[in-house]
Structure formats: C-alpha cells, structure tokens
Design a protein around this motif. Structure first.
Motif, PDB file in Angstrom:
ATOM      1  N   VAL A  36       0.892  -1.164   0.000  1.00 55.26           N
ATOM      2  CA  VAL A  36       0.000   0.000   0.000  1.00 55.26           C
ATOM      3  C   VAL A  36       0.925   1.207   0.000  1.00 55.26           C
ATOM      4  O   VAL A  36       1.921   1.213   0.741  1.00 55.26           O
ATOM      5  CB  VAL A  36      -0.913   0.035   1.236  1.00 55.26           C
ATOM      6  CG1 VAL A  36      -1.802   1.281   1.224  1.00 55.26           C
ATOM      7  CG2 VAL A  36      -1.764  -1.217   1.315  1.00 55.26           C
ATOM      8  N   TYR A  37       0.633   2.241  -0.810  1.00 52.58           N
ATOM      9  CA  TYR A  37       1.640   3.272  -1.041  1.00 52.58           C
ATOM     10  C   TYR A  37       1.084   4.687  -0.928  1.00 52.58           C
ATOM     11  O   TYR A  37      -0.053   4.965  -1.315  1.00 52.58           O
ATOM     12  CB  TYR A  37       2.243   3.107  -2.447  1.00 52.58           C
ATOM     13  CG  TYR A  37       2.876   1.760  -2.659  1.00 52.58           C
ATOM     14  CD1 TYR A  37       4.192   1.528  -2.298  1.00 52.58           C
ATOM     15  CD2 TYR A  37       2.132   0.704  -3.199  1.00 52.58           C
ATOM     16  CE1 TYR A  37       4.772   0.276  -2.482  1.00 52.58           C
ATOM     17  CE2 TYR A  37       2.712  -0.540  -3.395  1.00 52.58           C
ATOM     18  CZ  TYR A  37       4.030  -0.754  -3.034  1.00 52.58           C
ATOM     19  OH  TYR A  37       4.589  -1.995  -3.202  1.00 52.58           O
ATOM     20  N   ASP A  38       1.940   5.565  -0.388  1.00 50.83           N
ATOM     21  CA  ASP A  38       1.756   7.005  -0.529  1.00 50.83           C
ATOM     22  C   ASP A  38       2.706   7.484  -1.620  1.00 50.83           C
ATOM     23  O   ASP A  38       3.858   7.029  -1.702  1.00 50.83           O
ATOM     24  CB  ASP A  38       2.070   7.739   0.777  1.00 50.83           C
ATOM     25  CG  ASP A  38       0.975   7.584   1.820  1.00 50.83           C
ATOM     26  OD1 ASP A  38      -0.115   7.073   1.480  1.00 50.83           O
ATOM     27  OD2 ASP A  38       1.207   7.980   2.977  1.00 50.83           O
ATOM     28  N   GLU A  39       2.224   8.410  -2.453  1.00 50.39           N
ATOM     29  CA  GLU A  39       3.045   8.937  -3.534  1.00 50.39           C
ATOM     30  C   GLU A  39       3.111  10.455  -3.423  1.00 50.39           C
ATOM     31  O   GLU A  39       2.106  11.123  -3.146  1.00 50.39           O
ATOM     32  CB  GLU A  39       2.479   8.524  -4.891  1.00 50.39           C
ATOM     33  CG  GLU A  39       2.481   7.007  -5.092  1.00 50.39           C
ATOM     34  CD  GLU A  39       1.991   6.588  -6.463  1.00 50.39           C
ATOM     35  OE1 GLU A  39       1.533   7.457  -7.224  1.00 50.39           O
ATOM     36  OE2 GLU A  39       2.074   5.382  -6.774  1.00 50.39           O
ATOM     37  N   LEU A  40       4.306  10.995  -3.622  1.00 60.92           N
ATOM     38  CA  LEU A  40       4.555  12.416  -3.446  1.00 60.92           C
ATOM     39  C   LEU A  40       5.204  12.997  -4.696  1.00 60.92           C
ATOM     40  O   LEU A  40       6.007  12.333  -5.348  1.00 60.92           O
ATOM     41  CB  LEU A  40       5.497  12.664  -2.259  1.00 60.92           C
ATOM     42  CG  LEU A  40       5.169  11.999  -0.926  1.00 60.92           C
ATOM     43  CD1 LEU A  40       6.340  12.168   0.031  1.00 60.92           C
ATOM     44  CD2 LEU A  40       3.901  12.599  -0.333  1.00 60.92           C
ATOM     45  N   GLU A  41       4.866  14.243  -4.986  1.00 56.80           N
ATOM     46  CA  GLU A  41       5.599  15.020  -5.984  1.00 56.80           C
ATOM     47  C   GLU A  41       6.047  16.307  -5.297  1.00 56.80           C
ATOM     48  O   GLU A  41       5.220  17.049  -4.748  1.00 56.80           O
ATOM     49  CB  GLU A  41       4.724  15.344  -7.193  1.00 56.80           C
ATOM     50  CG  GLU A  41       5.446  16.170  -8.255  1.00 56.80           C
ATOM     51  CD  GLU A  41       4.550  16.476  -9.450  1.00 56.80           C
ATOM     52  OE1 GLU A  41       4.410  17.682  -9.764  1.00 56.80           O
ATOM     53  OE2 GLU A  41       4.011  15.526 -10.040  1.00 56.80           O
ATOM     54  N   VAL A  42       7.337  16.549  -5.294  1.00 55.55           N
ATOM     55  CA  VAL A  42       7.903  17.709  -4.604  1.00 55.55           C
ATOM     56  C   VAL A  42       8.718  18.519  -5.597  1.00 55.55           C
ATOM     57  O   VAL A  42       9.585  17.982  -6.299  1.00 55.55           O
ATOM     58  CB  VAL A  42       8.797  17.276  -3.419  1.00 55.55           C
ATOM     59  CG1 VAL A  42       9.308  18.505  -2.673  1.00 55.55           C
ATOM     60  CG2 VAL A  42       8.039  16.356  -2.469  1.00 55.55           C
ATOM     61  N   THR A  43       8.453  19.809  -5.649  1.00 56.89           N
ATOM     62  CA  THR A  43       9.156  20.707  -6.560  1.00 56.89           C
ATOM     63  C   THR A  43       9.789  21.836  -5.763  1.00 56.89           C
ATOM     64  O   THR A  43       9.144  22.424  -4.875  1.00 56.89           O
ATOM     65  CB  THR A  43       8.192  21.300  -7.599  1.00 56.89           C
ATOM     66  OG1 THR A  43       7.500  20.242  -8.265  1.00 56.89           O
ATOM     67  CG2 THR A  43       8.935  22.148  -8.615  1.00 56.89           C
ATOM     68  N   ALA A  44      11.056  22.144  -6.080  1.00 54.31           N
ATOM     69  CA  ALA A  44      11.725  23.313  -5.498  1.00 54.31           C
ATOM     70  C   ALA A  44      11.305  24.549  -6.283  1.00 54.31           C
ATOM     71  O   ALA A  44      11.411  24.584  -7.510  1.00 54.31           O
ATOM     72  CB  ALA A  44      13.237  23.129  -5.560  1.00 54.31           C
ATOM     73  N   VAL A  45      10.790  25.541  -5.563  1.00 59.33           N
ATOM     74  CA  VAL A  45      10.274  26.753  -6.210  1.00 59.33           C
ATOM     75  C   VAL A  45      10.991  27.974  -5.638  1.00 59.33           C
ATOM     76  O   VAL A  45      11.656  27.905  -4.591  1.00 59.33           O
ATOM     77  CB  VAL A  45       8.752  26.881  -6.020  1.00 59.33           C
ATOM     78  CG1 VAL A  45       8.037  25.714  -6.671  1.00 59.33           C
ATOM     79  CG2 VAL A  45       8.393  26.964  -4.547  1.00 59.33           C
ATOM     80  N   ASP A  46      10.838  29.115  -6.326  1.00 63.61           N
ATOM     81  CA  ASP A  46      11.557  30.307  -5.876  1.00 63.61           C
ATOM     82  C   ASP A  46      10.839  31.037  -4.748  1.00 63.61           C
ATOM     83  O   ASP A  46      11.450  31.792  -3.999  1.00 63.61           O
ATOM     84  CB  ASP A  46      11.825  31.254  -7.053  1.00 63.61           C
ATOM     85  CG  ASP A  46      10.558  31.614  -7.815  1.00 63.61           C
ATOM     86  OD1 ASP A  46       9.493  31.024  -7.520  1.00 63.61           O
ATOM     87  OD2 ASP A  46      10.628  32.472  -8.713  1.00 63.61           O
TER      88      ASP A  46
END
Length: 316
Positions: A36-46
């Motif tokens: 069973v999974y959690d999925e993340l998308e992380v972006t470095a922003v200004d």
C-alpha cells in the motif's frame, strides 16, 4: 547559507510503502513493508515557504504548510546537510490509513527524507546509513522507517554507529492479510503508555525464542508462523485499549491463524503461510467481526521507498 542554484525548479517523485511493525514478538525490532503506497511530488520553487496539496487519506485534515510532516522531514535533512531549504510545492496522494498501525507517520517521514535525497542529488550524497539516521531522528526508533526505506523484512537496532538494519527476503508463500477497523485509531505514543517498565524474566525469554523463530518462519519455513507469532511482551498490555482488535485476534488465533496487532494497532496483521490460508482467514473475519473492518490482501513490498529526480529548466 545561500540557496544552491542547482535546486531551482528541481522536481522529484517519491513512492513509499506502508509497514507493519513488531509482527507479534519482534517489539521495536522487526518490520515488514506492505504493498500500500503514498506517492509524493515535490518541486523546489523560488517562493519561500511550503504549499501542500493532499489527496486521498488525510485530505482536509493533514497540515498544508511548513508544519506538514513531509515538509518538516525534508527541512530536517537539508538542515543536517548544511544546505539552505528552497521553497517547496508538495502534492501528496495518500492511501496508507492514518492512525491504524500501518506506518503512516513513518511513511511521511521516509517520503520527506527520500524527497530530500532526490532534491539534493549531485549536491550532497545520502547513503543508506544516512537515510536511516535522518528518518530515525524524526521517528524516534527505526523499526517502522527501516522497512519503509528498504522494503522486505527488516531487523532494526540501535548500535554504536546509530540506527542499523538488516534486510531479508520473505518466503514467496507468505501472504499478508491486514484487517483495518473503519472507526477506531491508536497513536503509538498512547500505546506505549500501556507498556510496563519491566516484564517477567520468563516472558522475556519466551519472546526471544519466538522472535528468532519468526525470522526463520518468514524467510524459510512459513508453516511455523503460528507458533512464531506468539507474544508476551506488549500485545496483552494493550488489549484493554483495543477490545475489538483483541477479540478478533483471539478468534483468529483460536482457529489457528497467525494474527497479531499491526504496529501500535488497532489494525490486525495475519501472516498466512499461503494464499489459501489467507482466504480462509478472511472468511472467518467476515463471519465473526462485530464492527466494520476493511480487509486488504497484500503482497510484501520488495523495493522500499523510491525516488525519481526530474530536472527542469528555470524556476518553477
């Protein structure tokens, strides 16, 4: 510290499995990664700070700013690495139940640690020991974060060099069934208050023998799982706080199924020796449950947490 220009616009995706810790006798030591999974998308922003979108489990409840556990975990890794934290945009797709003994907080911590690893790729190298150390600093003990990081069955312990682990491959016949109550929750901190400060010498010896047997059962001899999941160290002390869990475990074990509390509870893990036994256990739960339970027929996750880095041009 100044912001490293290589972070600008960098995006990573992370996938983290659920876990079940203790596995009966292996209190604070053994853990199993589950599909069973959690999925993340992380972006470095200004833009400074953090903006979090949560979908699925925890939507509308989980913090959506810098106090979010994933964000705090990323920030912790950056601080320990001596690198300035960029602004963050996080999108979380959660399926691991919260407060049910399936490692949701450990998954959030591991998700943040792995996101930091991806964001810092080419800037700071984080090996397995560093990942486990950072995750354990946040979680407090390594038995949940180790299987989430590395997959499979893990033995975790604290040594002179900090948290350590050994990953083992589970026998292909082992067929986990997780029964999750629809209503009740249990915090790990609350569960720990129910533990005595000392236990009888005979009970300690009993658990040493069963935890050793459990390793053999999980990797080589699944037919021994019923005996190997016996416990005298923690489950009976917590039973009064989870009467429905305790009642269903007793029903399952009286019928010969290797049922244990999953983590701190209140979910139940049944470590069946083969898929047929799992089907029979699920039928018994369906017949005898007094309150609503959701059953999950799962596989053992073998990969652990994964991260993919997606370099992008310019600032996000």
């Amino acid at each position: 510290m100044t912001l490293d220009p290589r972070l600008a616009g960098r995006r990573v995706t992370v996938r983290v499995p659920a876990t079940s810790a203790n596995l009966g006798p292996g209190f604070d030591t053994l853990g199993l990664a589950l599909s069973v999974y959690d999925e993340l998308e992380v972006t470095a922003v200004d833009e400074p700070g953090a903006h979090v979108d949560v979908h699925g489990v925890g939507e509308g409840v989980v913090e959506t700013d810098a106090s979010n556990l994933v964000v705090r975990s990323i920030a912790h890794v950056f601080e320990r690495a001596g690198v300035e934290l960029p602004g963050l945009r996080l999108i979380a797709h959660n399926t691991i139940p919260h407060g049910r003994g399936m490692g949701s907080s450990g998954a959030a911590i591991v998700g943040g640690v792995m996101a930091a690893k991806g964001l810092l790729e080419g800037i700071v190298d984080l090996d397995e020991d560093a990942l486990l150390a950072r995750a354990t600093e946040l979680e407090g003990h390594p038995d949940n974060v180790a299987p989430a990081l590395f997959g499979g069955l893990t033995i975790a312990w604290m040594g002179d060099r900090g948290p350590q682990h050994k990953r083992l491959t589970v026998h292909r016949g082992v067929s986990p069934l997780v029964c999750v109550p629809d209503a009740s929750t249990m915090s790990t901190a609350m569960a720990r208050t129910l533990q005595p400060e000392s236990v009888p010498h005979t009970d300690a010896i009993f658990n040493v023998s069963r935890s050793a047997l459990l390793i053999a059962a999980l990797i080589q001899s699944p037919e021994l799982l019923f005996t190997a999941t016996e416990d005298r160290l923690h489950q009976s002390y917590r039973a009064s706080a989870m009467p429905e869990t305790d009642a269903l475990i007793q029903t399952l074990r009286q019928a010969g199924f290797p049922a244990v509390v999953s983590g701190a509870g209140p979910s139940i893990l049944v470590l069946c020796a083969d898929p047929g036994e799992r089907l029979r256990a699920a039928e018994l739960v369906e017949q005898h449950r007094a309150t609503p339970w959701t059953m999950h027929m799962l596989a053992v996750d073998v990969l652990g947490a994964t991260v993919v880095t997606h370099p992008v041009e310019g600032l996000a």
